[in-house]
Structure formats: structure tokens, C-alpha cells
Design an enzyme around this catalytic site. Sequence first.
Site, PDB file in Angstrom:
ATOM      1  CE1 TYR A 175      -1.994  -0.130   7.192  1.00  0.00           C
ATOM      2  CE2 TYR A 175      -0.525   2.057   7.218  1.00  0.00           C
ATOM      3  CZ  TYR A 175      -0.434   0.363   6.949  1.00  0.00           C
ATOM      4  OH  TYR A 175       0.300  -0.143   6.732  1.00  0.00           O
ATOM      5  CE  LYS A 232       0.813   1.877   3.223  1.00  0.00           C
ATOM      6  NZ  LYS A 232       2.088   2.332   3.703  1.00  0.00           N
TER       7      LYS A 232
HETATM    8  P1  NAD Z   1      11.668   1.570   2.419  1.00  0.00           P
HETATM    9  O1  NAD Z   1      13.243   2.274   2.423  1.00  0.00           O
HETATM   10  O2  NAD Z   1      12.560   0.123   4.237  1.00  0.00           O
HETATM   11  O3  NAD Z   1      13.005   0.310   1.202  1.00  0.00           O
HETATM   12  C1  NAD Z   1      12.214   0.660   0.082  1.00  0.00           C
HETATM   13  C2  NAD Z   1      13.290  -0.174  -0.619  1.00  0.00           C
HETATM   14  O4  NAD Z   1      13.172   0.349  -2.343  1.00  0.00           O
HETATM   15  C3  NAD Z   1      14.402   0.042  -0.438  1.00  0.00           C
HETATM   16  O5  NAD Z   1      15.855  -1.045  -0.252  1.00  0.00           O
HETATM   17  C4  NAD Z   1      15.388   0.518  -1.135  1.00  0.00           C
HETATM   18  O6  NAD Z   1      16.774   0.342  -2.160  1.00  0.00           O
HETATM   19  C5  NAD Z   1      14.245  -0.089  -2.825  1.00  0.00           C
HETATM   20  N1  NAD Z   1      14.451   1.046  -4.041  1.00  0.00           N
HETATM   21  C6  NAD Z   1      14.428   0.656  -5.424  1.00  0.00           C
HETATM   22  N2  NAD Z   1      14.516   1.505  -5.893  1.00  0.00           N
HETATM   23  C7  NAD Z   1      14.857   2.300  -5.504  1.00  0.00           C
HETATM   24  C8  NAD Z   1      14.212   3.847  -6.055  1.00  0.00           C
HETATM   25  N3  NAD Z   1      13.965   3.891  -6.959  1.00  0.00           N
HETATM   26  N4  NAD Z   1      14.559   4.684  -4.680  1.00  0.00           N
HETATM   27  C9  NAD Z   1      14.579   4.073  -3.481  1.00  0.00           C
HETATM   28  N5  NAD Z   1      14.364   3.429  -3.077  1.00  0.00           N
HETATM   29  C10 NAD Z   1      14.031   2.505  -4.412  1.00  0.00           C
HETATM   30  O7  NAD Z   1      10.734   1.487   2.878  1.00  0.00           O
HETATM   31  P2  NAD Z   1       9.975   0.872   2.901  1.00  0.00           P
HETATM   32  O8  NAD Z   1       9.278   0.844   4.622  1.00  0.00           O
HETATM   33  O9  NAD Z   1       9.863  -0.583   2.816  1.00  0.00           O
HETATM   34  O10 NAD Z   1       8.582   0.803   2.530  1.00  0.00           O
HETATM   35  C11 NAD Z   1       8.335   0.095   1.037  1.00  0.00           C
HETATM   36  C12 NAD Z   1       6.995   0.460   0.159  1.00  0.00           C
HETATM   37  O11 NAD Z   1       6.268  -0.301   1.992  1.00  0.00           O
HETATM   38  C13 NAD Z   1       6.158   1.789   0.373  1.00  0.00           C
HETATM   39  O12 NAD Z   1       5.451   1.739  -0.496  1.00  0.00           O
HETATM   40  C14 NAD Z   1       5.409   1.503   1.954  1.00  0.00           C
HETATM   41  O13 NAD Z   1       4.194   2.798   1.814  1.00  0.00           O
HETATM   42  C15 NAD Z   1       4.955   0.427   2.377  1.00  0.00           C
HETATM   43  N6  NAD Z   1       4.534   0.312   3.236  1.00  0.00           N
HETATM   44  C16 NAD Z   1       3.910  -0.888   4.593  1.00  0.00           C
HETATM   45  C17 NAD Z   1       3.604  -1.677   5.309  1.00  0.00           C
HETATM   46  C18 NAD Z   1       2.891  -2.038   6.197  1.00  0.00           C
HETATM   47  O14 NAD Z   1       2.527  -2.864   6.999  1.00  0.00           O
HETATM   48  N7  NAD Z   1       2.157  -2.813   4.732  1.00  0.00           N
HETATM   49  C19 NAD Z   1       4.925  -0.686   6.260  1.00  0.00           C
HETATM   50  C20 NAD Z   1       6.018  -0.612   5.598  1.00  0.00           C
HETATM   51  C21 NAD Z   1       5.948   0.217   4.472  1.00  0.00           C
END
Ligand code: NAD
Length: 369
Positions: free
Chosen positions: A220, A135
Amino acid sequence: MSSRRNFLQTLGTAALTLPSIPTAFAAAVNSEPYQGPVLRVALMGLGGYAGLVARGLESCQRAKLVGLISGTPSKIKSWSQKYNIPEKNCYNYENFDAIKDNKDIDVVYVITPNALHHGQVIRVAKAGKHVICEKPMALNAREGQEMVEACRNAKVKLLVGYRMHFEANTLEIVRMRQAGELGQIRFFQGLSGFRIGDPGQWRLTKNLAGGGALMDIGVYAINGSRYMVGEEPVWVTAQETKTDPQKFKPGVDETIQFQLGFPGGAVASCLSTYSMNNLDRFFLNGDKGFAELQPATGYGPIRGRTNKGELALPHVVHQTKQMEEMAAIILDNKKPVIPVDGEEGLKDLKIIDAIYQAVKSGKKLSLNL
Ligand code: NAD
């Protein structure tokens, strides 16, 4: 599996006052090793949340981490060692279309910054694999529609990582509402927020996040208002406030309040913010009674109460529960109580579009979901 499920169900109904049980304990109760089909999952984007999903998958019976997609070779190396992933199941963002020839991967779980979801989901669909997308499913409803169509055309399933749709206390409130125990629903309040740190992160970059708090945490409250009220909203109004324009640049919302109206007469009053910690509360009131969750959407344990008493159904790691249930949706065509498909994600995107539009125009807008 069934003995484990029966145990959890029995415990669940009896355990309104029990503390949470660790997943490992629940899994240990299962004496017969599971022999049936397993959903073989590749994770795309090895960041913070992917780490939680990978750990959650370790306790799953019917879903297993088998593949990795990342642009960072050092992450592929450390993750493949940690999770025992063969090199033939590891890809980068340039070559992952070749996953179509990999018979050992069933589904790709896209866990990258929001702006990348659209293109990546469509590429995975074209490679003939099922997709789970985090999401918000995309940046707007146009993108979401294209993703739904691409998956339909490719005859693959598109699911959204709505982990709360499988959470026991949440589902108990949905059951109570459906059984009429709360009466005619009149009001929902959804408060979703946290204080965001590093101003340089992608979540505060319009091009990657698509907006601000609303895209990330406000979703959410949007999604929750729909499954708690149990109807689709027909109108929306919204107001934005910003206390720190340096940190929250144009197009990146810090705080938005929005109101939704439902066909049965209920209204929802919601707050989405990046400037308050520990803001995570759902409150639902019907003409007979109330149900509340606080925390409502964090990683758990989720806690709540209703006019009948405390709600404290046992905590199961959300990502484990979600992936077990998604395995059943993909492998057995199971219908979840609260949908998690692309159409569900698209409805939230339509509301997000309308909220941003309502902030700009100051008008009450009709919704047609
Ligand atoms: P994060 O920054 O920790 O991880 C993102 C990942 O994407 C990194 O490993 C990064 O290297 C990679 N990536 C690939 N291409 C990229 C680019 N062009 N720029 C930046 N990063 C790039 O983020 P996250 O917290 O893991 O969030 C990722 C997704 O998951 C988002 O859509 C977020 O909304 C979602 N999320 C959902 C929940 C949930 O509870 N369902 C919780 C956290 C995050």
C-alpha cells in the site's frame, strides 16, 4: 445510474464535513432500475477477503456475483446457497479451465494466497476470461510480466484489486496535486502496518506469501507513493529490522523501511510492518501545501486533511465502488484516474524486488519502471 451518480457527485462536493453515508442509502436514491450490461463475476478463493467482495457486490448495479471457484465443497455449498449461485457456475481448482465454455461468466476475481496468483491468472486468461487479481499481483516482477503477457496474448483484461484507486478522499488529493494546489511535490510518507496474529497462517509462510509485511501491507505504501507523488520512482534504498525471528522466519519480513526517489526531486520515506497496530498514514507535502490521510488504506471511512481544511468525503463501501468502476473499465473501456491494470501491478512488483535486493545489499538501487 446517472441520477445516482449526479446525486453522489453533488453530495460529494458539498459534503466535506458530512458524515459517511451508507451505500444502501445511496443506492436507494436511484429510482429507475438499471437495465444495461452487467459484469458477471466468479470469485476464486472463498476466504476472508472474498467475503467482503461478495458483500460489496450485493450493492453493485453493474457487477454481479454469478460463479464460485473453491477447493472446499462445503464452502461451495454454503456460498452458493447464500448468493444463489447455480451449480453449473461452481468449479474447483482442478476443473476451472472449463470456465472457457461458460457463457455466463465474464471475469474471474482471484483472491487466493499470493503465491497462487501467477498460475491461476494465467489459467483464467487461457480460458478466455478477464481477470481481476488481488494485490500483490504476484511474488515478483518475472511472474508479473508473464501474467501481463498471458492476458495480452489471450486478449483479456487484467486488473489488480487496488480498491484505494477509487476512494473519494484519495482521488481528491490526486486532483489537488494535479491542479497544482500543493505546488511542486517534495515529500511523501507512507506508513503501513498491523500486528499479525497466528504464526501458522499463510501470510507468515514464505512459500505462500512470497515474503512478509512488504508483500501484504507494505505494498500500500509502495503503490500509494506512486499515485500520491504522481511520478514513477527512479531509485530505492531499504533497511530491515526484526524483533521476533521465531515468528518471522528467514524470508518473511517483519519491518522494512524504504526510501524512494522521484525524478521531480521528491523523496518518499515509507515503513512496512507486521508489528504495529493502527499504522495507516499517508502524508504528502509540496512547496505550497500538504495533504494527509489517516486512516489512508483501511476499509474506511478514510479521513484526511490538507492545509485548506478537513477531508471527509462520504464513505462508499470500497469493494462496491471498486467493482462498479471495474465493470465500467471492462464493459465500457473506461480509463480510471489512477490505473489498475496489470502494468500497474507489475510496477509495484519491480519496486518490491528492488526493495528486497536493497535490504540484502545495503545499496541504493536504480529503478527503471
Ligand atoms: P484468506 O486466508 O482469508 O483466504 C484465502 C483463501 O484461499 C481461503 O479460502 C483458502 O481456502 C484459499 N486457498 C486456496 N488454495 C490455498 C492454499 N494452497 N493455501 C491456503 N489457502 C488456499 O486470505 P485473504 O485475506 O482472503 O487474502 C487473499 C488474497 O487477497 C491475498 O492475496 C491478499 O493479499 C488479498 N487481500 C486483499 C485485500 C484488499 O483490501 N485488497 C484485503 C485482504 C486480502
